[in-house]
Design an enzyme around this catalytic site. Structure first.
Site, mmCIF file in Angstrom:
data_model
loop_
_atom_site.group_PDB
_atom_site.id
_atom_site.type_symbol
_atom_site.label_atom_id
_atom_site.label_comp_id
_atom_site.label_asym_id
_atom_site.label_seq_id
_atom_site.Cartn_x
_atom_site.Cartn_y
_atom_site.Cartn_z
ATOM 1 N N GLU A 161 28.896 55.688 118.237
ATOM 2 C CA GLU A 161 27.481 55.330 118.280
ATOM 3 C C GLU A 161 27.074 54.727 116.941
ATOM 4 O O GLU A 161 27.606 55.101 115.904
ATOM 5 C CB GLU A 161 26.631 56.572 118.563
ATOM 6 C CG GLU A 161 27.030 57.295 119.824
ATOM 7 C CD GLU A 161 26.493 58.719 119.896
ATOM 8 O OE1 GLU A 161 26.694 59.359 120.940
ATOM 9 O OE2 GLU A 161 25.883 59.202 118.909
ATOM 10 N N ASP A 177 29.062 64.519 124.638
ATOM 11 C CA ASP A 177 29.253 64.492 126.092
ATOM 12 C C ASP A 177 30.660 64.892 126.495
ATOM 13 O O ASP A 177 30.851 65.611 127.479
ATOM 14 C CB ASP A 177 28.961 63.095 126.641
ATOM 15 C CG ASP A 177 27.481 62.752 126.604
ATOM 16 O OD1 ASP A 177 26.671 63.655 126.860
ATOM 17 O OD2 ASP A 177 27.142 61.592 126.316
#
Length: 392
Positions: A161, A177
């Site tokens: 990210e 996740d």
């Protein structure tokens, strides 16, 4: 100080909007004075040291949000930031936003100013789908590898990210996740920083390490990945009462003991439990008794608004529950990793992630950046970023 919250509350990657690096705020002008502007576009080098897949078997996807317009976008192979469109969906119903690697050696791309994710798919391509959101605008549906019915379930993939904007580059590897592919970030600029590196053999140690704990065993999805316990809970693979006994112990302790929370804004808040509520001074909103799901997702009762008051306190509580240190000390946050994850009821998933990175840092849950334990780096004047697929 910058607040960075990665995909708060376990925001699903299948959501229609790209969650930016949570809570990122611009540095004050005084902090930027005299600082070189980031190189934009920023050179992105991709190194394949996986030892398992050749370059021809790997595709890259750079997707996210245009910081100027708010549009959901993707990056083309030549570095152009292009809004997504439903017309991008092919005859199979999915948009092919893949960027191939060079046939051999390293691959260098141009990374434009944006906030988003760099996905890596190994052995097969990822399937993104452009749909219309509630405002009638084009929006992406993202891979949700932890969901068996997702079209990307059988595809080995993982992501980093980032946010690249006028005051710098902010980036991290993430296991919030799931974990599937070992990735390392090297950011150069005013400093030279690396994070996220999993030592050789670490992937199998992570998959085995999570699966060997009876309560977490079902989080391993064959040799594809291990998924975060919150997603496991939602899939019926993890107990929705796992943390309840520990939560009860914390609630009982702080009915008669005050908890002192030292936030990164230099303020100390004092709180005590009354009934189902943790009440703090200093304008902190009352925090309700969390559920197991709230702890794992750092959401619900532990949701952290970006208000500089309640948010930091909720984040520190969330970290304390995941690391199982709230019974050990009434002064939070804890800063000694040797004391983390020592209670029988703890986030063993996150524990295994931290045990298998070279710098001991990982994004095992959404508030893992509390006290600086996330695999996160930033630079106000970046000159290049390298993402390496490290040996399995």
């Amino acid at each position: 100080m910058l607040s960075r919250r990665s995909f708060l509350g376990g925001v699903s990657a299948a959501a229609l909007a790209v969650p930016a690096l949570g809570g990122l705020v611009a540095s004050p002008a005084s902090a930027l004075a005299g600082r070189r502007a980031p190189a934009v576009p920023l050179p992105l080098t991709i190194v394949n040291n996986s030892g398992q897949f050749d370059n021809a078997s790997i595709t890259v996807y750079i997707v996210g949000t245009n910081l100027d317009t708010g549009e959901q976008c993707r990056v083309t192979p030549d570095g152009e930031l292009v809004p997504v469109s439903e017309s991008d969906n092919g005859s199979d119903g999915f948009a092919d936003y893949s960027i191939p690697l060079q046939s051999s050696g390293d691959t260098t791309l141009d990374l434009p100013s944006m906030s988003g994710r760099i996905y890596f798919a190994l052995g097969d391509k990822l399937k993104f789908k452009v749909v219309t959101d509630g405002d009638g605008k084009p929006a992406l549906q993202y891979p949700a590898g932890w969901v068996e019915s997702d079209p990307n379930y059988q595809v080995l993939h993982d992501t980093v990210e980032f946010t690249l904007k006028a005051d710098g580059m902010y980036c991290n590897t993430t296991m919030v996740d799931m974990f599937s592919v070992p990735l390392s970030i090297h950011l150069q600029g005013s400093a030279d920083q690396t994070t996220g590196t999993v030592p050789a053999g670490g992937r199998e140690r992570i998959l085995n390490g999570v699966a060997e704990h009876p309560d977490f065993a079902q989080l391993r999805q064959d040799d594809l990945r291990v998924i975060a316990p919150g997603h496991g809970l939602d899939q019926g693979l993890f107990s929705d009462t796992y943390y309840d006994a520990y939560i009860d112990e914390v609630w009982t302790k702080y009915q008669s003991t005050q908890l002192r929370v030292d936030t990164d804004n230099g303020k100390v808040y004092t709180g005590q439990v009354s009934g189902d509520t943790f009440n703090f001074d200093g304008g902190v909103q009352p925090i309700g008794k969390p559920s197991t799901r709230d702890v794992l997702f750092c959401d619900g009762a532990l949701a952290a608004p970006n208000d500089g008051v309640t948010g930091p306190v909720a984040a520190i509580l969330g970290a304390g529950f995941n690391r199982s240190i709230l019974l050990d000390s009434p002064d939070q946050p804890g800063t000694d990793p040797a004391g983390f994850y020592q209670h029988d009821i703890t986030n063993h998933y996150s524990k295994v992630m931290h045990e298998n990175t070279e710098d001991g840092k990982a994004y095992g849950f959404a508030f893992d950046d509390v006290a600086g334990f996330a695999s996160y780096i930033q630079d106000g004047a970046p000159t290049s970023i390298t993402v390496t697929l490290t040996p399995w």
